[in-house]
Design a protein around this motif. Structure first.
Motif, mmCIF file in Angstrom:
data_model
loop_
_atom_site.group_PDB
_atom_site.id
_atom_site.type_symbol
_atom_site.label_atom_id
_atom_site.label_comp_id
_atom_site.label_asym_id
_atom_site.label_seq_id
_atom_site.Cartn_x
_atom_site.Cartn_y
_atom_site.Cartn_z
ATOM 1 N N GLY A 16 1.639 -0.118 -11.192
ATOM 2 C CA GLY A 16 0.390 0.576 -10.846
ATOM 3 C C GLY A 16 -0.170 0.131 -9.520
ATOM 4 N N GLY A 17 0.717 -0.095 -8.530
ATOM 5 C CA GLY A 17 0.266 -0.338 -7.158
ATOM 6 C C GLY A 17 0.097 0.995 -6.449
ATOM 7 N N VAL A 18 -0.115 0.931 -5.129
ATOM 8 C CA VAL A 18 -0.385 2.149 -4.374
ATOM 9 C C VAL A 18 0.805 3.114 -4.402
ATOM 10 N N ALA A 53 -4.912 -5.728 0.099
ATOM 11 C CA ALA A 53 -4.456 -5.472 1.474
ATOM 12 C C ALA A 53 -5.637 -5.153 2.376
ATOM 13 N N GLY A 54 -5.325 -4.979 3.658
ATOM 14 C CA GLY A 54 -6.368 -4.620 4.606
ATOM 15 C C GLY A 54 -6.775 -3.156 4.483
ATOM 16 N N GLY A 55 -5.780 -2.292 4.297
ATOM 17 C CA GLY A 55 -6.064 -0.858 4.209
ATOM 18 C C GLY A 55 -6.090 -0.179 5.561
ATOM 19 N N PHE A 56 -5.483 -0.820 6.555
ATOM 20 C CA PHE A 56 -5.435 -0.261 7.907
ATOM 21 C C PHE A 56 -4.341 0.812 7.973
ATOM 22 N N LEU A 57 -4.646 1.927 8.666
ATOM 23 C CA LEU A 57 -3.692 3.041 8.796
ATOM 24 C C LEU A 57 -3.494 3.356 10.275
ATOM 25 N N VAL A 254 -8.824 -8.474 11.292
ATOM 26 C CA VAL A 254 -10.208 -8.381 10.802
ATOM 27 C C VAL A 254 -10.542 -6.899 10.602
ATOM 28 N N TYR A 255 -10.932 -6.549 9.382
ATOM 29 C CA TYR A 255 -11.288 -5.149 9.089
ATOM 30 C C TYR A 255 -12.677 -5.051 8.477
ATOM 31 N N PRO A 256 -13.689 -4.668 9.263
ATOM 32 C CA PRO A 256 -14.982 -4.360 8.647
ATOM 33 C C PRO A 256 -14.831 -3.120 7.766
ATOM 34 N N VAL A 262 -16.562 -7.518 5.274
ATOM 35 C CA VAL A 262 -15.550 -7.701 6.323
ATOM 36 C C VAL A 262 -14.363 -8.437 5.706
ATOM 37 N N TYR A 263 -13.174 -7.845 5.866
ATOM 38 C CA TYR A 263 -11.939 -8.387 5.291
ATOM 39 C C TYR A 263 -11.151 -9.070 6.415
ATOM 40 N N ILE A 264 -10.654 -10.263 6.159
ATOM 41 C CA ILE A 264 -9.851 -10.984 7.173
ATOM 42 C C ILE A 264 -8.569 -11.475 6.497
ATOM 43 N N LEU A 317 3.754 -9.363 0.105
ATOM 44 C CA LEU A 317 4.327 -8.170 0.730
ATOM 45 C C LEU A 317 5.736 -7.974 0.163
ATOM 46 N N PRO A 318 6.107 -6.758 -0.240
ATOM 47 C CA PRO A 318 7.478 -6.533 -0.706
ATOM 48 C C PRO A 318 8.413 -6.271 0.483
ATOM 49 N N CYS A 319 9.425 -7.117 0.649
ATOM 50 C CA CYS A 319 10.284 -7.038 1.858
ATOM 51 C C CYS A 319 11.750 -6.802 1.477
ATOM 52 N N CYS A 344 4.407 -4.541 5.308
ATOM 53 C CA CYS A 344 2.989 -4.550 5.704
ATOM 54 C C CYS A 344 2.423 -3.142 5.884
ATOM 55 N N TRP A 345 3.169 -2.103 5.474
ATOM 56 C CA TRP A 345 2.701 -0.733 5.673
ATOM 57 C C TRP A 345 2.660 0.085 4.384
ATOM 58 N N GLY A 346 2.495 -0.573 3.260
ATOM 59 C CA GLY A 346 2.529 0.165 1.991
ATOM 60 C C GLY A 346 1.324 1.057 1.769
ATOM 61 N N ILE A 347 0.151 0.633 2.242
ATOM 62 C CA ILE A 347 -1.044 1.465 2.036
ATOM 63 C C ILE A 347 -0.912 2.713 2.916
ATOM 64 N N LEU A 348 -0.474 2.506 4.151
ATOM 65 C CA LEU A 348 -0.232 3.655 5.031
ATOM 66 C C LEU A 348 0.824 4.584 4.438
HETATM 67 C C1 LIG Z 1 -2.576 -9.514 3.124
HETATM 68 C C2 LIG Z 1 -1.991 -8.145 3.155
HETATM 69 C C3 LIG Z 1 -2.551 -7.177 3.972
HETATM 70 C C4 LIG Z 1 -1.993 -5.899 4.022
HETATM 71 N N1 LIG Z 1 -2.582 -4.958 4.815
HETATM 72 C C5 LIG Z 1 -2.052 -3.706 4.868
HETATM 73 C C6 LIG Z 1 -2.657 -2.721 5.681
HETATM 74 O O1 LIG Z 1 -3.675 -2.971 6.319
HETATM 75 N N2 LIG Z 1 -2.076 -1.486 5.725
HETATM 76 C C7 LIG Z 1 -0.955 -1.182 5.016
HETATM 77 O O2 LIG Z 1 -0.463 -0.064 5.127
HETATM 78 N N3 LIG Z 1 -0.379 -2.107 4.198
HETATM 79 C C8 LIG Z 1 -0.899 -3.353 4.121
HETATM 80 N N4 LIG Z 1 -0.308 -4.306 3.330
HETATM 81 C C9 LIG Z 1 0.928 -3.963 2.592
HETATM 82 C C10 LIG Z 1 0.624 -3.287 1.262
HETATM 83 O O3 LIG Z 1 -0.400 -3.953 0.599
HETATM 84 C C11 LIG Z 1 1.882 -3.259 0.381
HETATM 85 O O4 LIG Z 1 2.982 -2.764 1.101
HETATM 86 C C12 LIG Z 1 1.658 -2.344 -0.826
HETATM 87 O O5 LIG Z 1 0.463 -2.679 -1.485
HETATM 88 C C13 LIG Z 1 2.826 -2.429 -1.806
HETATM 89 O O6 LIG Z 1 2.512 -1.579 -2.863
HETATM 90 P P1 LIG Z 1 3.447 -1.466 -4.152
HETATM 91 O O7 LIG Z 1 2.856 -0.428 -5.020
HETATM 92 O O8 LIG Z 1 4.862 -1.306 -3.704
HETATM 93 O O9 LIG Z 1 3.405 -2.917 -4.816
HETATM 94 P P2 LIG Z 1 2.255 -3.760 -5.537
HETATM 95 O O10 LIG Z 1 0.907 -3.470 -5.001
HETATM 96 O O11 LIG Z 1 2.724 -5.163 -5.513
HETATM 97 O O12 LIG Z 1 2.288 -3.195 -7.025
HETATM 98 C C14 LIG Z 1 3.322 -3.491 -7.919
HETATM 99 C C15 LIG Z 1 2.722 -3.402 -9.313
HETATM 100 O O13 LIG Z 1 3.762 -3.569 -10.271
HETATM 101 C C16 LIG Z 1 3.228 -4.274 -11.372
HETATM 102 N N5 LIG Z 1 4.314 -4.866 -12.135
HETATM 103 C C17 LIG Z 1 5.127 -5.888 -11.791
HETATM 104 N N6 LIG Z 1 6.039 -6.119 -12.738
HETATM 105 C C18 LIG Z 1 5.814 -5.205 -13.709
HETATM 106 C C19 LIG Z 1 6.457 -4.907 -14.939
HETATM 107 N N7 LIG Z 1 7.532 -5.598 -15.370
HETATM 108 N N8 LIG Z 1 5.958 -3.898 -15.711
HETATM 109 C C20 LIG Z 1 4.894 -3.163 -15.293
HETATM 110 N N9 LIG Z 1 4.263 -3.403 -14.131
HETATM 111 C C21 LIG Z 1 4.723 -4.411 -13.342
HETATM 112 C C22 LIG Z 1 2.307 -5.305 -10.731
HETATM 113 O O14 LIG Z 1 1.350 -5.792 -11.653
HETATM 114 C C23 LIG Z 1 1.699 -4.489 -9.593
HETATM 115 O O15 LIG Z 1 0.473 -3.890 -9.978
HETATM 116 C C24 LIG Z 1 -0.853 -5.581 3.245
HETATM 117 C C25 LIG Z 1 -0.308 -6.548 2.407
HETATM 118 C C26 LIG Z 1 -0.852 -7.819 2.351
HETATM 119 C C27 LIG Z 1 -0.232 -8.829 1.443
#
Ligand SMILES: Cc1cc2nc3c(=O)[nH]c(=O)nc-3n(C[C@H](O)[C@H](O)[C@H](O)COP(=O)(O)OP(=O)(O)OC[C@H]3O[C@@H](n4cnc5c(N)ncnc54)[C@H](O)[C@@H]3O)c2cc1C
Length: 449
Positions: A16-18, A53-57, A254-256, A262-264, A317-319, A344-348
């Motif tokens: 349930g991520g983005v 995350a920051g949420g920058f696009l 830094v993202y107001p 303000v998020y840093i 970050l997933p890499c 670092c671009w998952g929200i975008l």
């Molecule tokens: C500090 C930081 C700043 C960032 N800033 C930006 C930004 O400004 N702009 C941008 O575009 N991106 C940004 N990113 C990147 C972005 O946050 C990620 O790329 C994105 O959130 C990944 O989303 P996801 O859905 O793949 O994974 P996640 O958000 O990690 O979601 C995975 C989900 O799977 C769930 N899960 C795990 N195992 C199981 C299981 N077995 N069963 C059921 N559920 C499970 C977890 O609980 C989690 O909710 C940032 C990342 C970080 C760390």
């Protein structure tokens, strides 16, 4: 990719991520076959990187990598469209921002030595925070932001998906086709299609690990509420900072936010991802450094000047090994899709990822972006260059019946390796297969792919 005969009825999204949330949204709003999925989340939606995350696009910051550029540009446009449809401005803080690069000096300049503030520098930023004139990295046409957690929850709610809180333990596969997922304590949830959107946890599934690696990079963040939030303008700041001469350069951001906060973020570290997302905490040294940097940027962000600490946190970050996301059907498992590695671009990039996956699942192919560069099979092909010869020998050991025209019985991963070998290594192919007399049959199989 061959078109599916009829779209799957029961789709289960794991995570349930983005990325999971956007996939749910685009499945349920598909023009001709809208399909409301079930989403299984281990902890709570947006509990990990997608909430922290920051949420920058940015429209064009991925342009140096053509495949990623297409994904980012399509996503940037979808973010605008989603904001208009879902009232993103008030629901999740969508807004255009100015974006600057600032070089923070190692030691604060004495006040007297500071020249008048540069016209690009917002009034809330300390003029002494910029060792050189700031540079404009993006305008309100090319850069924007969302509150990532609110965005994830808003698109998930709009999808109407049934959200099940539970841990997916494994994917059930029958005869090379997905049949459901096993959820801890609940048993099997049946499915015609499964999407693995597990961020850095994707590699916990053997089926994924067999094909590619996903690692986690730990990153820290703090959220502050300045004592005069109205004074903070929509400027995203990309800093470069060397805490001490000779020390490693840091690149905090830094993202107001329109909420007045303000998020840093910054301070990354390679570290094993813990099992439970709810147990991830920030390291005190990294959090302390972010507070130090915040205070150097503006008095408004100093705790001693009344800034309230809203959050001190970390996430992963997933890499992937080649730095590109993985989006597509898992080789050898019909109906099982994966979407991870957005770094670092998952929200975008989540909107175009979700939209493309919805098209792939419901129409049989993606139109919004070309998914070929993101296919999980690209790792299989790389592995075949190292191990292809021995795999070919394995294939030669298969019973003769496997070399008939029964393509279904030949695992797709072997078929991909054979294709690779045909193109790159025809000599090995002839040498090994000819003595066994299988060349003709195998070519027939390839023609059927
Ligand atoms: C500090 C930081 C700043 C960032 N800033 C930006 C930004 O400004 N702009 C941008 O575009 N991106 C940004 N990113 C990147 C972005 O946050 C990620 O790329 C994105 O959130 C990944 O989303 P996801 O859905 O793949 O994974 P996640 O958000 O990690 O979601 C995975 C989900 O799977 C769930 N899960 C795990 N195992 C199981 C299981 N077995 N069963 C059921 N559920 C499970 C977890 O609980 C989690 O909710 C940032 C990342 C970080 C760390």
């Amino acid at each position: 990719m061959a078109a599916t005969a009829s779209p799957p009825r029961r789709v289960v999204i794991c995570g349930g991520g983005v990325v999971g949330a956007c996939t749910a949204y685009f499945l349920s709003t598909h023009a001709t076959s809208p399909t409301v999925p079930t989403l299984v989340e281990k902890s709570s939606p947006a509990c990990a990187a997608s909430g922290k995350a920051g949420g920058f696009l940015a429209l064009d910051w991925c342009d140096t990598t053509p495949a990623l550029s297409a994904l980012a540009r399509a996503s940037f446009a979808l973010h605008r469209r989603l904001a208009a449809t879902l009232d993103g401005e008030s629901a999740y803080g969508f807004r255009a921002v100015h974006t600057l690069s600032i070089c923070l000096p190692t030691h604060p300049f004495p006040a007297a030595a500071t020249s008048p503030p540069h016209p690009l520098l917002p009034a809330w930023v300390d003029p002494a925070a910029s060792a050189a004139p700031p540079r404009e990295l993006g305008t309100t046409d090319t850069t924007a932001q969302v509150h990532p957690g609110f965005f994830t929850k808003a698109v998930l709610a709009a999808s109407g998906a049934e959200v099940v809180i539970g841990e997916v333990e494994r994917v059930v596969v029958r005869d090379g086709r997905v049949a459901g997922v096993v959820v801890k304590g609940r048993g099997v949830v049946d499915a015609d299609a499964v999407v693995l959107a597990l961020g850095p946890w994707s590699g916990r599934f053997e089926m994924v690990r067999e094909v590619f690696d996903v690692s986690g990079l730990k990153a820290h963040s703090i959220v502050l509420r300045p004592h005069e939030p109205d004074k903070i303008t929509p400027h995203a700041l990309f800093l470069s900072y060397q805490p001490e001469p000779g020390a490693k350069m840091l690149d905090p951001e830094v993202y107001p936010r329109p909420t007045g906060e303000v998020y840093i973020c910054g301070m990354t570290k390679d570290e094993e991802v813990p099992d439970d997302p709810a147990t991830i905490t920030g390291e005190p040294d990294s959090i302390a450094m972010l507070h130090k940097i915040a205070g150097r940027v503006s008095d408004q962000l100093k705790r001693e000047e009344g800034a309230e600490v809203v959050a001190e946190q970390a996430c992963y970050l997933p890499c992937t090994d080649d730095g590109l996301p993985v989006i597509g059907e898992m080789p050898g498992v019909k109906g099982c899709y994966v979407a991870t590695g957005h770094s670092c671009w998952g929200i975008l990039n989540a909107p175009a990822t979700g939209a493309a996956l919805a098209e792939l699942i419901l129409d049989g192919s993606a139109k919004i972006v070309d998914l070929a560069p993101f296919s999980p099979a690209r790792f299989l092909k790389k592995r075949s260059k190292r191990g292809g010869y021995s795999v070919l020998l394995d294939i030669c050991k298969l019973p003769d019946a496997m070399f008939g025209l029964n393509v279904n019985r030949l695992e797709q991963k072997y078929a991909i390796l054979l294709q690779d070998l045909l193109r790159d290594n025809i000599i090995a192919f002839n040498k090994v297969l000819h003595p066994h007399g299988h060349i003709f049959e195998t070519i027939q199989i390839l023609r059927h792919l």
